[in-house]
Design a protein around this motif. Structure first.
Motif: not given
Ligand SMILES: [Zn+2]
Ligand SMILES: [Zn+2]
Ligand SMILES: [Zn+2]
Ligand SMILES: [Zn+2]
Ligand SMILES: [Zn+2]
Ligand SMILES: [Zn+2]
Lengths: 494, 378
Positions: A330, A333, A344, A347
């Motif tokens: 991702c 994050c 994700c 996040c």
């Molecule tokens: Zn993420």
């Protein structure tokens, strides 16, 4: 060479005449009557049924030339066919890119027929799998579900979802079953309507039905269902395996703003079945209603384009806690996920492959049609070969000496002498209005159907594209980068 | 016919099956001929050296199978040109002169290249096909480079500065159109069905292709449809979209660690054709950068804002609240959500926060003094 061609044709034609004769006999009763030619199929738009049209024999269209050879005729036929395809929709169509589609399979006893090999049932399951794969290939961020019609009931085979493997597995499991009972269109349509009920407003709602039977056994009034479908803007396409059915015709016509030709197809043979079915993979153009609606529900989505990594030591993916050596990180994050598209888990960012988005850009920015160069212009121009493939163009003297074109393909029988004159004088050169480069007919087809780029414009570089930039005053919102100006100079009509 | 060829015998023992399927292959070489990029290579490999290696590579490809074919394209910042085979118009222009050259007076450039790069004897003993290719490529390239003007390489969008971006999208488009012509235009339905197998090798030096994002992606999808792998031989910095090109089409992507050794990379990694590659472990990329270019500024982004109607990518929410591509007006509330910046709680405020949450966090008090828990990294 041409001799053998000829003898083959002679040998085969009486044979096929018989065949069509028997078809004509069985018209009202049987289903075969509809399997004649593409041209006839297209003529269904006229309103009548296919079998009400006059019979066109393929050998009426083709004529021998002076030498009695068909080679020229066939070559010309090929050319004429290419020409027919040369006109493309070039207004940037707004297409439903986020689609929701329910695939309805006929699993009734009508599907046990063996007129398609190995059987209607097996073949349609096989094509359904191909359809699903192709659908997700072309519409990666769309969703699909599968419904079966059997024993007068509608069965949910797989839920509306974005994972092709689940749907394919569900259909694979059906292969062991036997088709049975009667189909119910109404039940299936109602179930599809229910499945599509919660779909967000910016997505399309579609139903594709593979229909083998000639009857539908419904619990209520199907016309009411059709009206509801229309009200809810659910679009229905039908692929008929037998003959045209009035209720399917009405269904398609009502739910597609009267567009029947592209939505209701009755197949001619196995190959045609596949073509008609896979046509439904292309995103449909938005209807007026949808455009109005999407205006209100449109939003900007934040999306992440993760990069693929390969690690030397395995680590857990955040989505399934599976131990894997690779995955996608991702961008926000750095959490590792194993497949895309997904959200994700850490996040909440929507993660997608950027190549998935890019696949639809050619619908958004269609290539301009190229126009054919006339002889006076062609004679004066210095170019003697296609810009992109460097195939030499025909010279004037050679071309006028060649035999007149007698073939006017298919149903568009324009046999007036002026038309022939024009055809025989064709230069075979096509010019892009933007870069003014000349191309051959094959490159024209290729550029518009496969590539979706103009090789000339791309090769000319920014200087070649310059005047599209100058057409617009130096922008405030858009900086005048080259590609940017290309988009903005062709505003999309909605 | 190929059975006569000595090279085929080597495979006969091990790859009897493949031999039956062995088909002629068409290689389209795309050379990025951006003058500035070649001039600024830090571990220097000059264009001249690179072209010499490429010609040896091209000749090797031709000698692998009697009916192998080759085409060479040069992508230049202002144009794209066929170096070989020459388009008819170019033949008319330069035909007479190059015919003269072929007879006897060997072009000094080629003579020099051949002498220092390979031991192929110059002059009459050279295989004719090689000479034809080499001479055409050298002549055309000389012509292209010598005709480059200052105007061709000045940046077009701002006016000041220089642009070293070659028209890679144009070169790929032309390569695909050429392949389409040579393969008869039918898209092969299965892996083995097309009569001639085509592939593209792009030798790329310039790194910034963001302006050509959409056309390059279109080329990638067309190549994928036609089952034409795009191999990338990258000199200099990685280019995002070219990584995606080779990944999507099943080609090889190599960023040369030692550009001087271009020849070896070409011969070992890029020479084997598709059938042979199945049996080799090739040094291709493992990770792929899947970032996209935004439509508004041509920036390469990893997090973008996507219009849900047309799927255009923007690097920031549009100021005027509407999509500049499809003119859709976005829901202002949704837009406000996106623009909203997260509020940062200063670390020094930890003590007060602790107090406020006292009863809740009593048991976890020990952990509270540590900074916010790090995201579980993979
Ligand atoms: Zn993420
Ligand atoms: Zn996972
Ligand atoms: Zn062409
Ligand atoms: Zn153009
Ligand atoms: Zn931007
Ligand atoms: Zn938009």
């Amino acid at each position: 060479m041409s001799d053998s061609d000829e003898s083959y044709n002679e040998a085969s034609s009486p044979d096929s005449e018989e065949l069509t004769g028997s078809r004509a006999l069985s018209v009202g009763v049987s289903t075969r009557s509809t399997r004649k030619s593409n041209a006839e199929l297209r003529s269904t738009t006229g309103g009548g049924y296919v079998w009400e049209d006059s019979i066109q024999r393929p050998w009426d269209i083709v004529q021998e030339d002076e030498g009695g050879s068909l080679a020229n005729a066939i070559a010309d036929l090929v050319q004429a066919n290419k020409r027919k395809r040369l006109f493309y929709e070039q207004t940037p169509l707004q297409r439903g890119i986020i689609r929701h589609l329910m695939l309805v399979l006929d699993l009734s006893s009508a599907m046990a027929d063996k007129d398609l090999r190995p059987s209607r049932y097996q073949l349609s399951l096989q094509y359904a799998i191909q359809f699903i794969n192709e659908y997700f290939e072309q519409n990666p961020i769309s969703q699909l579900g599968v419904i079966g019609m059997k024993d007068g009931l509608a069965r949910l085979i797989s839920q509306l979802g974005g994972n092709p493997t689940e749907h394919v597995a569900a259909i694979q499991a059906l292969k062991k079953d036997e088709p049975a009972g009667v189909p119910s269109l109404q039940n299936a349509l109602e179930m599809a309507r229910g499945a599509l009920y919660h779909v967000p407003s910016h997505g399309t709602k579609e139903v594709v039905i593979i229909f083998g039977a000639l009857i539908s056994c419904d619990p209520g009034d199907i016309h009411k269902t059709v009206a509801t479908l229309k009200a809810e803007q659910i679009r229905v396409r039908v692929v008929g395996l037998a003959a045209q059915v009035a209720v399917c015709k009405e269904l398609c016509q009502q739910t597609n703003d009267g567009d029947l030709a592209s939505t209701y197809g009755v197949i001619l043979n196995e190959q045609h079945f596949k073509e008609v079915l896979l046509n439904a993979c292309t995103p449909p153009a938005s209807t007026l209603n949808e455009k109005a609606k999407s205006k209100s529900g449109s939003e900007l989505m934040r999306m992440g384009f993760p990069s693929r990594v390969v690690e030397t030591t395995p680590s857990f993916c955040a989505c399934h806690t599976r131990l894997l050596k690779g995955g996608y990180l991702c961008p926000r994050c750095n959490v590792k996920v194993c497949s895309l598209p997904t959200e994700c888990p850490a996040c909440g960012l929507t993660l997608i492959l950027s190549t998935h988005l890019a696949r639809s850009y050619h619908h958004l920015m269609p290539l301009k049609n190229w126009y054919e160069v006339e002889w006076p212009e062609a004679r004066s121009s210095k170019t003697s070969a296609c810009f992109s493939c460097s195939k030499p163009f025909a010279l004037p003297s050679v071309h006028t000496a060649s035999t007149k074109i007698r073939i006017i393909a298919g149903s568009s029988t324009v046999s007036s002498s002026t038309r022939q004159e024009k055809e025989s004088l064709a230069t075979g050169r096509f010019r892009c209005p933007t870069c003014r480069k000349q191309f051959c007919i094959d490159c024209d087809l290729f550029a518009h159907e496969v590539l979706h780029n103009c090789p000339g414009c791309e090769a000319a570089g920014p200087s070649g594209r310059q005047y599209s930039t100058t057409a617009k005053p130096a922008g405030e919102i858009l900086p005048q980068t080259n590609a940017g100006s290309r988009f903005s100079s062709a505003p999309i009509s909605i | 016919m190929n059975a006569v060829d000595g090279s085929a015998h080597v495979f006969q023992e091990n790859f009897a099956e493949e031999l039956e399927e062995e088909l002629p292959s068409l290689l389209v070489l795309v050379l990025d001929a951006s003058p500035l990029s070649w001039g600024s290579q830090s571990p220097p490999i000059s264009l001249r050296e690179a072209v010499a290696s490429l010609l040896v590579f091209a000749n090797s490809h031709l000698s692998l199978n009697h009916s192998n074919e080759i085409a060479v394209l040069a992508a230049h910042p202002s144009t794209v040109r066929f170096l070989y085979p020459l388009p008819p118009s170019a033949v008319e222009e330069s035909g007479s002169s190059s015919n003269l050259v072929r007879d006897d007076s060997v072009d000094p450039v080629i003579a020099a290249e051949d002498a220092d790069e390979s031991n192929i004897p110059t002059g009459t003993s050279m295989y004719k096909q090689f000479r034809v290719v080499n001479e055409a490529v050298m002549d055309q390239l000389e012509d292209l480079i010598s005709k480059t003007t200052e105007k061709d390489i000045t940046s077009k969008d701002g006016g000041e500065g220089v642009s070293d971006t070659s028209m890679i999208s144009g070169a790929l488009s032309m390569a695909l159109a050429y392949i389409n012509r040579q393969t008869g235009g039918d898209v092969p339905t299965t892996e083995e069905s097309s009569a001639i197998k085509a592939r593209i090798l792009l030798v790329s030096v310039c790194s910034d292709l963001a302006a050509q994002y959409v056309p390059i992606m279109n080329c990638i999808f067309a190549a994928q449809k036609m089952k034409v792998p795009i191999d990338i031989c990258k000199i200099g910095d990685d280019t995002v979209f070219l990584q995606q090109a080779s990944d999507t089409t099943g080609g090889i992507y190599i960023n040369l660690d030692h550009p001087k050794g271009l020849m070896q990379y070409l011969m070992t990694a890029f020479l084997p054709d598709r059938l042979l590659r199945k049996h080799l472990i090739l040094p291709t990329q493992s990770s792929v950068d899947f970032r996209a270019a935004c439509f508004c500024h041509k920036r390469i982004v990893d997090i973008g804002y996507v219009c849900n109607i047309c799927l255009s990518i923007f690097c920031e929410p549009p100021v005027d609240g509407s999509c500049s591509i499809c003119d859709t007006i976005f829901d202002p509330r949704e837009l406000a959500d996106l623009i909203k910046q997260p509020v940062l709680i200063p670390l020094s405020g930890n003590g007060q926060k602790k107090k406020a949450k006292k009863n809740k966090t009593k048991r976890n008090g020990d952990y509270d003094s540590t900074p916010a828990p790090a995201t579980p990294s993979a």
